[in-house]
Every structure is written in structure tokens, then in C-alpha cells.
Design an enzyme around this catalytic site. Structure first.
Site, mmCIF file in Angstrom:
data_model
loop_
_atom_site.group_PDB
_atom_site.id
_atom_site.type_symbol
_atom_site.label_atom_id
_atom_site.label_comp_id
_atom_site.label_asym_id
_atom_site.label_seq_id
_atom_site.Cartn_x
_atom_site.Cartn_y
_atom_site.Cartn_z
ATOM 1 N N LEU A 56 0.851 -1.183 0.000
ATOM 2 C CA LEU A 56 0.000 0.000 0.000
ATOM 3 C C LEU A 56 0.889 1.235 0.000
ATOM 4 O O LEU A 56 1.537 1.542 1.001
ATOM 5 C CB LEU A 56 -0.916 0.010 1.227
ATOM 6 C CG LEU A 56 -1.890 -1.165 1.364
ATOM 7 C CD1 LEU A 56 -2.837 -0.939 2.530
ATOM 8 C CD2 LEU A 56 -2.681 -1.380 0.077
ATOM 9 N N GLY A 93 2.219 7.589 -0.945
ATOM 10 C CA GLY A 93 2.881 8.781 -1.451
ATOM 11 C C GLY A 93 3.889 9.326 -0.461
ATOM 12 O O GLY A 93 4.675 10.221 -0.781
ATOM 13 N N VAL A 99 7.074 8.867 2.542
ATOM 14 C CA VAL A 99 8.402 8.256 2.528
ATOM 15 C C VAL A 99 8.388 6.854 3.135
ATOM 16 O O VAL A 99 9.136 5.974 2.682
ATOM 17 C CB VAL A 99 9.426 9.164 3.257
ATOM 18 C CG1 VAL A 99 9.095 9.277 4.735
ATOM 19 C CG2 VAL A 99 10.843 8.667 3.046
ATOM 20 N N ASP A 100 7.569 6.610 4.138
ATOM 21 C CA ASP A 100 7.584 5.314 4.824
ATOM 22 C C ASP A 100 7.183 4.165 3.898
ATOM 23 O O ASP A 100 7.894 3.154 3.792
ATOM 24 C CB ASP A 100 6.656 5.348 6.042
ATOM 25 C CG ASP A 100 7.123 6.345 7.091
ATOM 26 O OD1 ASP A 100 8.344 6.531 7.233
ATOM 27 O OD2 ASP A 100 6.267 6.946 7.765
ATOM 28 N N CYS A 129 -9.756 3.309 10.555
ATOM 29 C CA CYS A 129 -9.357 3.301 9.154
ATOM 30 C C CYS A 129 -8.497 2.078 8.847
ATOM 31 O O CYS A 129 -8.635 1.461 7.792
ATOM 32 C CB CYS A 129 -8.599 4.586 8.816
ATOM 33 S SG CYS A 129 -8.177 4.730 7.072
ATOM 34 N N CYS A 143 -5.686 9.976 9.210
ATOM 35 C CA CYS A 143 -5.381 8.744 8.503
ATOM 36 C C CYS A 143 -4.495 9.053 7.312
ATOM 37 O O CYS A 143 -3.437 9.635 7.457
ATOM 38 C CB CYS A 143 -6.687 8.073 8.096
ATOM 39 S SG CYS A 143 -6.509 6.368 7.583
#
Length: 364
Positions: free
Chosen positions: A11, A14, A16-17, A102, A198
Site C-alpha cells: 500500500l 505517497g 516516505v515510509d 481506518c 489517517c
């Protein structure tokens, strides 16, 4: 775990993680499929200021590593499940956590129904770890980075969701993740972490609530004297223990109580007043991830902070549990999730919701 024969979905948000998650898997010789989950408010055209940039970042990172990216629209599910949960709770004067729901309902829920069911594992950029015990049970475990640890946001996922969860950067510190992103010249290496709800980007929580519930002005009274301090715009914009952003003169003021029926917000004057602390409270609907709690000694947290608190947990009537903390806790609010860990705050047992009628306790 041998990942070579596993079908893995990543997933990408967008950020950095999740981008470093993809790098880590590709570095191991894997070729996962990437997904960007599209969610947002009911009429997102006015708010969706960051989603286009998020998608651009996710697209660039997936292309860099030769992985296909698919956009999955979970807007309808988010509105019907997470937003409804959040608004129902705040309307009742409670303090919900939409990020927690979420994860259960969207990232590991709706996504699994739409596409994730075709994969063995779903990889995310959460700062959390997992381990398997001698009985083959998979546990959610804390990250070595106490500031970034996100097990509290994952403590309501179902056991089958935990079995499919993969956290490739969960053993890292945030600084290490940034260093990898910069070394690998990832397009979002210096991008700031989202401070919104979220993965809704830059949306402010109060704006989110105002969009769906509007405003409902009422009086603000000093708890000890009943003196009127000012007016609030809606009880749902305030949380128990809040001390910033109240905007009343002669402070500091602390939110200590809400009267939903009369629409009154009670505050107390002074620095960390005793009325803002509790040492004992009840939780209900205790959700366990892996196994029952062993013994009565636990650690817990009630908000996303680095600190864990030592306590005893005891079952009481009607499926409720009493938490007795070793020390008084600031800002215990009904509707918050109390996240339960072992004595060493390593394994996460799960979480339960703090009840409305939490008992009084010894105070500072």
C-alpha cells in the site's frame, strides 16, 4: 518468514515510509504489486488538495522499481464506515480515533475485499513489528522507535488481518528510513509526514468534523465556580484534557468535562488541575488480537504518545474491565481507545474503549 513464495501487495500512500517499504522488498529480490487507496470526504473536490501529489509520488516510486500501481477507490467505504463511526461518536460527546478504525475497516478491510484477498500479505509503512510464538500465533509488537510506534493505531484490526500484515520498516527508526530514502534518491525523501487524518493528507480534524456536524455553540463554565468563561462552537471540537487552542483569557484553561445534554463545556483554571487526572477507569468491548491477557499486570496508553503506563487490569461486570494505573493519568476521555500491552510494552494484546461512566479515582 520466507517471502519468496508469497504474493505481496504494497500500500503506497505517497509518503516516505511506504516508499521505503517498496525499496526494502525489491532489495530482497521480490516484485510486489503496488496499490494506492483513494479515499476522501463525501464531496472531496474542495478538500482533496494533497491526493493528486500523493498519487504522483506513489506512481514515481512504483515506476522506479518496475512495479505496477493500481488505484483502488475506497471513498464510499470510508464515508459509510469510518466517517459515520467518527461523527456518531463525537455527536455523543465522545473522543473517537478515526485512524484506528481506518486501519481495520479500510487498509486491511475494504482493500482486502476489493483486491487484497488475492494476496498472501499486505505490506504497509507502519512502525510496528510482528513475531510468531512457539504455538504459531502471530503477535503485534512495538517498534524500537517509541515516538513513531503505531501499534496503538493497529490494535483494533482483526486476527486474520494481522496474519496478513507485513511491516518491512517496523524494526527501523524514522531517521534510518529517511537516510535510506535520501540514499536511494526517492522523490519524496524529504517530504514531511502527514499531520492530517489517517491518509487524508492535509485535512484538519476540526475542519473534518465541521464539514459534517457544523457548529453548535454553547456556554463554557468554570467547573469550580460555575462562572461563565465564554462560548464554544461545539462540544465536538474539544477533548477532555485539552489545554491548547481554547482561546479564553486568563488562562491556562483545561477541558475537564462535557455536558452533552445541556451543551456545556466545563474548564478548570490553573496548571494541570487535579480534576484533569484519573487513576482508575473502565473500558468495554475489549478487542484481543492474538490471545487472552496473561495475568493482571499490564502497560497501556490512551493516546499516541511515546509513554507507556503501568497498571492492573481486572474483569468486572457486563464485559467491562477496570484499569488501575500506578500513576494518575491526564486527559482520560470516554470514547478513546485504551491500548493494552504486556508488562514490557513489547506485545500488544489489543484495545478497548473507555466507558462514559469511568469511576472517580484518587487524584494529584
Amino acid at each position: 518468514m520466507n517471502l519468496q513464495d508469497k504474493r505481496i501487495a504494497v500500500l503506497l500512500s505517497g509518503g516516505v515510509d511506504s516508499s521505503v517499504v517498496l525499496y526494502e522488498l525489491v532489495r530482497q529480490g521480490l516484485h510486489p504489486d503496488c496499490f494506492y487507496i483513494k479515499i476522501g470526504p463525501e464531496e472531496q473536490e474542495e478538500w482533496d488538495c494533497s491526493s493528486e501529489e500523493d498519487l504522483e509520488m506513489a506512481t514515481a516510486v512504483s515506476h522506479k522499481y518496475g512495479c505496477r500501481l493500481e488505484v483502488i477507490d475506497c471513498h464510499k467505504e470510508y464515508w459509510e464506515q469510518v466517517t459515520r463511526y467518527t461523527m456518531d461518536k463525537v455527536r455523543a460527546g465522545l473522543t473517537p480515533n478515526p485512524d484506528v478504525m481506518c486501519n481495520r475497516l479500510i487498509k486491511f478491510g475494504a482493500f482486502d475485499e476489493k483486491r487484497g484477498h488475492g494476496y498472501d500479505l499486505i505490506a504497509t509503512g507502519h512502525y510496528a513489528q510482528t513475531e510468531v510464538d512457539s504455538e504459531g500465533r502471530k503477535w503485534l509488537c512495538t517498534s524500537p522507535d517509541p515516538v513513531k510506534d503505531q501499534t496503538d493505531f493497529l490494535a483494533q484490526i482483526y486476527d486474520w488481518q494481522l496474519r496478513k500484515a507485513l511491516f518491512p520498516i517496523g524494526h527501523m527508526l524514522k531517521d534510518e528510513v529517511r537516510e535510506i530514502a535520501e540514499r536511494e534518491h526517492l522523490v519524496n525523501a524529504k517530504r514531511k509526514d502527514s499531520q492530517g487524518i489517517c491518509f487524508l493528507g492535509k485535512i484538519n480534524y476540526n475542519d473534518y468534523i465541521r464539514r459534517y456536524l457544523g457548529e453548535q455553540p454553547g456556554d463554557v463554565l468554570e467547573l469550580e465556580t460555575g462562572r461563565k468563561i465564554g462560548r464554544h462552537r461545539g462540544l465536538w471540537f474539544h477533548t477532555i484534557g485539552q489545554r491548547h487552542g481554547l482561546g479564553f483569557g486568563g488562562g491556562p484553561w483545561f477541558v475537564v468535562k462535557k455536558d452533552v445534554h445541556l451543551n456545556i463545556l466545563y474548564v478548570s483554571h490553573g496548571y494541570d488541575p487535579a480534576t484533569a487526572y484519573k487513576q482508575e477507569f473502565h473500558i468495554h468491548d475489549l478487542h484481543l488480537l492474538t490471545a487472552p491477557i496473561q495475568g493482571g499486570n499490564i502497560t497501556f496508553k490512551i493516546r499516541h504518545t511515546p509513554e507507556f503506563h503501568r497498571a492492573r487490569i481486572i474483569a468486572v461486570d457486563n464485559g467491562e474491565y477496570r484499569i488501575t494505573s500506578d500513576t494518575p493519568i491526564h486527559g482520560v476521555a470516554p470514547g478513546q481507545f485504551c491500548v493494552i500491552y504486556d508488562e514490557h510494552h513489547h506485545r500488544c494484546y489489543g484495545s478497548g474503549e473507555i466507558t462514559v461512566n469511568a469511576p472517580s479515582s484518587r487524584c494529584l
